[in-house]
Design a protein around this motif. Structure first.
Motif, PDB file in Angstrom:
ATOM      1  N   SER A  25     -31.773 -30.248  28.982  1.00 29.27           N
ATOM      2  CA  SER A  25     -30.152 -30.313  28.609  1.00 29.27           C
ATOM      3  C   SER A  25     -29.659 -31.195  29.647  1.00 29.27           C
ATOM      4  O   SER A  25     -28.691 -32.086  29.165  1.00 29.27           O
ATOM      5  CB  SER A  25     -29.607 -29.036  28.438  1.00 29.27           C
ATOM      6  N   PRO A  73     -27.979 -23.924  30.924  1.00 31.24           N
ATOM      7  CA  PRO A  73     -28.672 -25.310  31.191  1.00 31.24           C
ATOM      8  C   PRO A  73     -30.031 -25.407  31.595  1.00 31.24           C
ATOM      9  O   PRO A  73     -30.552 -24.661  32.564  1.00 31.24           O
ATOM     10  CB  PRO A  73     -27.718 -25.993  32.063  1.00 31.24           C
ATOM     11  N   THR A 131     -26.549 -39.194  27.662  1.00 28.47           N
ATOM     12  CA  THR A 131     -25.401 -39.547  26.872  1.00 28.47           C
ATOM     13  C   THR A 131     -24.413 -40.089  27.808  1.00 28.47           C
ATOM     14  O   THR A 131     -23.784 -40.885  27.210  1.00 28.47           O
ATOM     15  CB  THR A 131     -25.137 -38.269  26.222  1.00 28.47           C
ATOM     16  N   ALA A 132     -24.021 -39.656  28.765  1.00 33.42           N
ATOM     17  CA  ALA A 132     -23.041 -40.077  29.676  1.00 33.42           C
ATOM     18  C   ALA A 132     -23.255 -41.505  30.026  1.00 33.42           C
ATOM     19  O   ALA A 132     -22.379 -42.435  29.969  1.00 33.42           O
ATOM     20  CB  ALA A 132     -22.752 -39.255  30.888  1.00 33.42           C
ATOM     21  N   TYR A 169     -27.454 -34.607  28.665  1.00 34.62           N
ATOM     22  CA  TYR A 169     -25.983 -34.797  29.068  1.00 34.62           C
ATOM     23  C   TYR A 169     -25.982 -36.229  29.745  1.00 34.62           C
ATOM     24  O   TYR A 169     -24.999 -36.846  29.699  1.00 34.62           O
ATOM     25  CB  TYR A 169     -25.584 -33.768  29.872  1.00 34.62           C
TER      26      TYR A 169
END
Length: 133
Positions: A7, A3, A14-15, A11
């Protein structure tokens, strides 16, 4: 994959986007349909990523080479795609008057088709670069 900051941002983003879409889907049926269409398109894109690499085509030395340059071919592809994309908003709005879900579906398919065409072209170019190099 180790990570890194990019990234982690991806993430978390996206969440947050998934939570916002889930809340909006709960409030509006049109948003729910749009989210469903996007998820279906995402599943299709994920399935495309699992396709095997294209097979190399053996070329004979007698085959005539095309006189068109790759830049000219790319310019034609981009011009055609751009021309078609100018029509999409009109079609989506026209369909949206009858059914917002259908308008969202056509808009999503048109946008994903753009990326699908460019992705397929890049796969084609990569398979032919290996033959020449």
């Amino acid at each position: 994959m180790k990570p890194n900051i990019y990234s982690i941002i991806l993430y978390v983003g996206t969440a947050v986007a998934a939570l916002a879409l889930a809340y909006a889907s709960f409030k509006s049926a049109t948003v729910a349909w749009s989210v469903g269409i996007c998820v279906a398109i995402g599943v299709v894109v994920y399935a495309f990523s699992m396709l095997p690499e294209p097979k190399k085509v053996a070329r004979s030395d007698e085959a005539p080479k095309t006189q068109r340059s790759p830049a000219a071919q790319a310019a034609v592809v981009v011009a055609v795609i751009f021309g078609l994309m100018l029509v999409v908003p009109t079609v989506v709005l026209w369909l949206g008057r009858y059914s917002p879900e259908l308008g969202a579906l056509v808009g999503g398919v048109a946008l994903m088709a753009l990326f699908l065409i460019l992705w397929l072209r890049s796969r084609y170019q990569r398979s032919h670069e290996r033959d020449e190099g």
